[in-house]
Design an enzyme around this catalytic site. Structure first.
Site, PDB file in Angstrom:
ATOM      1  N   CYS A   1     -26.058  50.210 -40.517  1.00 62.01           N
ATOM      2  CA  CYS A   1     -27.303  49.501 -40.836  1.00 62.01           C
ATOM      3  C   CYS A   1     -28.496  50.136 -40.129  1.00 62.01           C
ATOM      4  O   CYS A   1     -29.554  50.324 -40.736  1.00 62.01           O
ATOM      5  CB  CYS A   1     -27.173  48.029 -40.488  1.00 62.01           C
ATOM      6  SG  CYS A   1     -26.578  47.684 -38.830  1.00 62.01           S
ATOM      7  N   TYR A   2     -28.341  50.467 -38.858  1.00 65.05           N
ATOM      8  CA  TYR A   2     -29.441  51.133 -38.150  1.00 65.05           C
ATOM      9  C   TYR A   2     -29.784  52.482 -38.794  1.00 65.05           C
ATOM     10  O   TYR A   2     -30.954  52.778 -39.056  1.00 65.05           O
ATOM     11  CB  TYR A   2     -29.099  51.351 -36.681  1.00 65.05           C
ATOM     12  CG  TYR A   2     -29.156  50.145 -35.791  1.00 65.05           C
ATOM     13  CD1 TYR A   2     -30.327  49.403 -35.657  1.00 65.05           C
ATOM     14  CD2 TYR A   2     -28.053  49.748 -35.046  1.00 65.05           C
ATOM     15  CE1 TYR A   2     -30.384  48.306 -34.805  1.00 65.05           C
ATOM     16  CE2 TYR A   2     -28.100  48.654 -34.194  1.00 65.05           C
ATOM     17  CZ  TYR A   2     -29.275  47.931 -34.065  1.00 65.05           C
ATOM     18  OH  TYR A   2     -29.334  46.852 -33.227  1.00 65.05           O
TER      19      TYR A   2
END
Lengths: 341, 341, 341, 341
Positions: free
Chosen positions: A147-148
């Site tokens: 996600c990052y």
């Protein structure tokens, strides 16, 4: 097109739940096996009470047999659990791994950051990166990004690819707590996270660091140094990535460069000048809200991206890749609007 | 010591309320006039229902007359409102300005960032900065720092003063919403901030930037370049500042340098190695929780500080300065423990 | 008075942490043994990072030996764990049980609601109830009330005692998540509780129901029927109890009755007419904010009370009782102001 | 069916934004005029940044001219603003009023609770109430219920209609802050609502009280007395209604009665026995999660309902009514799954 029969391994977790929320309204999909580890044998409603249409489905055990016979298998498993299972799934099955097992292209990096045996890399599921979309069309294997890395790579690659900034980036990204999964750890208890901000994995020790470096280095055409600090904040979903790098030149071309990079991207939205992203505007949607500016005093280019970590950051990105893998329109079944306020 | 009679101008706001919460339990203080602007004439309970012992106090109008006759006057007023009023208060009154009017030592910087007439600078109310404490002892005028500069200056100055890092810092600081005051703006409504993260004042345009640069430049003995990005998060109080700068050398001395810098500081707490700060641990307290590390791959020194923006970041810092100005023990009346969870 | 040496059993939990936060600033107290179960041997900072002055204290094992030699022992243990341990502590030690073991006066009720062997009842630690304060003065044993019963009993007893309402009460009380303790349960994870409201223990099955009935029945002089629904809300601390009962007469005396009942109570604050309680105003304080009104159409008396479940609802109430047991001024060391916003 | 052209008056507010979020994915709808009051002339993105596909739409002024020429006009205006405007819209236009102007069937009740001139009542937009659906099919006018009445009426009417409970109900309903709209009031600021619970409109003075009584009285066939206490909690969206009434008989038929009442209702979900609703499971969906039980000691029937106040409680209910009014399938375009966690 015939109906696509899909299975989800890890259906009791947050990524699995979000996959099902999206797939339930995907017009071309039929939901097949839902599997879990310790929760096998229980009804889905016990774990995902928001997924009413699947409330009575009983979770099967996660193994190659229960996952067999589907056109697409999504793996939403803890890191390190996908590779072996994927190897048992037929070569004609589209396997979409939401875990980290097949994200890194460098075997040494894998060993350093994850340990264990390197399983090789798969086409990387961030279609908006240069070249990535082509590799995803028709593929049978997809490594869904972290996600990052999703938020950060999209915030920074246009500047690096265009030579507007030095390959030496500093990132602080703030996240909601669902990014940590449904883990029973004291620091994830509601009473601990509400009313608190905390840093973790500081100093380049978060496992998403090499993945960010990999993406940005490809874009820059040179190794990119990454300083990455994640921060936990009191909200269930959302990532706000604050990213910067030293300017090359005066940065006058920054806005135009970003506008051009994302002109044809359906899910990436460069906000009007002076407007900065909020994660709420992306809640539950597959969109990325983005802004870029230049700080002439500090001589840095600064880009900020907001996403929903479970949607564009995981499950939405995965469905987008499924669409590409199957030759469907890339955006089908994916939400463009957030749920706000 | 005789009882110190204090007045608070701006008693209906968040900074004013926090001052009163602390002063109510300060053993040497008697609370005199409480003043406000538009809310003058109403009882304090209407604005600060948590301050039971003062519930029936009626707010006076903010002017030099109502504030006269006190040993100490705290000004918790909007920026730009303090200078004129302070000039009317007698030279023997201790005046402690929680606003920005007297923070900057550079007249040009003042004009650039705030506009209007420069009112000159006062002793800067961050006793933990080198040299600052001496200037505060016995002073009649104190400029209380901004909340961000408090957290950020304490996170970074030891490294810069010791020559461990380049004078080129990058900061992303996340804050609760009370930092914006009790302003009726749509983006501060509960429905907007809960469940959302948003960046604002990006690109070096936040007014705390020159104050941060001023503090760090003094510590470094050379001008420091500051890239500062503030982020709004869904909690009432708390600042978590993620700060970094390029390493000079290998940073092996970082921990020892910080330990030494803060060895005698009662309110600054360097956490055990590997433990990172949480704002919840500082809620309502005058403490700073701090950690420092080195990222050898990115070659940066990284420091993270957590404070309560209303306590150490504003009102607690102000009371600490009052103690110094009056020759009282510096820590008297100030909380060392947070309210958690 | 000589210094009172206290011990806290269960110092790693939420109630234990709050006891220590309060006792650290109590002028007559010295903090002795801090004990725990599975966390014995670890430093307190690992569990209570907000309690800086005790950061380096190592937790002992919870047993009669480590707790011996103190003037006061606080038991902040899971229900059912206090009775046996208390029996081993000397009769001269003041034992203050924050658990449920000694709250109920009816052995049958105990067996029905808690199971196991009934340990008898101790003086009930809610001094504001009629008669309770006298029983607490000089006592060696105190049963601290549950957090819900504290709020609810104080909201309703004046009306029942004065015959203003029928002994048939309906309560919905909303609580923050710290009330559930530091339990690692999925529904207490931050991602689950933030953005959600949920009912639990509905239909008279919550264990605080008999305790509420016991308190109100004594006040009313007749058995009181209690319908109690607890609701979990996304905040760390706070209980807001919405309580009502059918009117007897027209309720015209309600406000005066409450004003009189609490006229001399230092911690119970009847708000001005038309002002309703907020839990934020009580955060971290030992106060109860209260309002009462009459609904002439529904013919019900309605009272709403707000407390901090960990302070007045647990640890603050416990310290208040300690003060009474030791003959100290009842309010010493206890906060009257909340931490807001 | 031809494309339905719709307009939204009040598109800058929360109800308007939620209408547009739903209508954007409604397969039969084309979005026409978007109007506002003070915000007319500004782009929608400024008010609803989550509605990307409409970002560049400029808001028109709210008046009969801009709203003319649409098949359906949604009015999401402050109470009291709909009636006059609606009178100017043609009789062939479907007008769906999300405000209160046409909800009450009793002119005296209207005058008592809202003041001003009574505009008459329209078919009531809660299809799940007995008889309501038929009145909505093909109608040109719909009065969308209030958010509280939606949750509460559905929680209680089956018990009252079946004679399982006395017509004397007690309700405490907890809500997120979007229910108050985008009003710039101090008590709605993020810093005030986060970490706090507060009661308001206590004692039968909330304007939803007569609407609740109206619905339940029709169901019960006799006037129903309503005691209603609303509570504000720190979350953007969601209502949890805790409702009860004295039992008639033993309540053994309660579950079966509810199961039967909602057997064919697509959006109302009676949870498995022992499972209680959470608002998170309904976030952004048009569903109602419901549970009912009996407290044999208190002799009360207790029902708890969870909804999203902006979806089923306002905009989703409105779209459901539009579908009925136009002869479309009732559920088309409406989400069955919540966005969780």
């Amino acid at each position: 097109m015939h109906v696509v029969r899909i299975a989800v391994a890890g259906a009791s977790g947050y990524a699995g739940g979000e996959l099902l929320r999206l797939l339930l309204v995907h017009p071309d999909v039929e939901i097949g096996a839902l599997t879990a580890g310790g929760s096998a044998g229980t009804p889905l409603a016990q774990h995902q009470p928001h997924l009413l249409p699947l409330a009575d489905r009983i979770l099967s055990d996660t193994n190659a047999e229960t996952l067999a016979g589907h056109d697409v298998v999504f793996l939403a498993l803890p890191h390190g659990k996908s590779a072996e299972l994927a190897a048992e799934l037929g070569p004609d099955t589209v396997v979409i791994d939401c875990g980290a097992d097949h994200r890194l292209t460098d075997a040494d990096a894998w060993t350093r950051w994850y340990g264990g045996e390197y399983a090789g890399s798969w086409p990387y599921g961030l279609p908006e990166l240069p070249g990535a979309r082509d590799a995803l069309r028709g593929t049978k294997r997809v490594a869904v990004p972290g996600c990052y890395p999703t938020a950060i790579s999209l915030a920074l690659f246009p500047a690096l690819a265009a030579g507007l900034a030095e390959p030496d980036v500093v990132i602080t990204a703030v996240t909601g707590t669902s990014g940590a999964g449904k883990s029973l750890k004291p620091h994830l208890l509601g009473a601990e996270v509400m009313g608190s901000l905390s840093a973790y994995g500081v100093g380049g020790v978060h496992r998403h660091t090499p993945e960010i470096a990999q993406n940005l280095s490809v874009a820059a055409g040179t190794p990119v140094t990454v300083s990455f600090t994640p921060v936990l904040a009191p909200l269930p979903r959302g990532i706000l990535a604050s990213c910067s790098a030293p300017l090359i030149g005066d940065g006058a071309a920054a806005r135009e460069t970003y506008a051009k990079a994302y002109a044809d991207e359906p899910f990436v939205h460069l906000l009007p000048e002076g407007v900065w992203p909020t994660t709420a505007a992306t809640l539950g949607s597959n969109t990325v809200h983005l802004q870029v500016t230049v700080d002439p005093d500090a001589r840095r280019l600064i880009a900020v991206a907001a996403i929903d970590n479970l949607t564009k950051g995981t499950a939405g990105g995965a469905v987008q890749c499924m669409n590409l893998a199957l030759g469907l329109p890339e955006t089908v079944g994916l939400p463009f609007t957030g749920v706000a306020p």
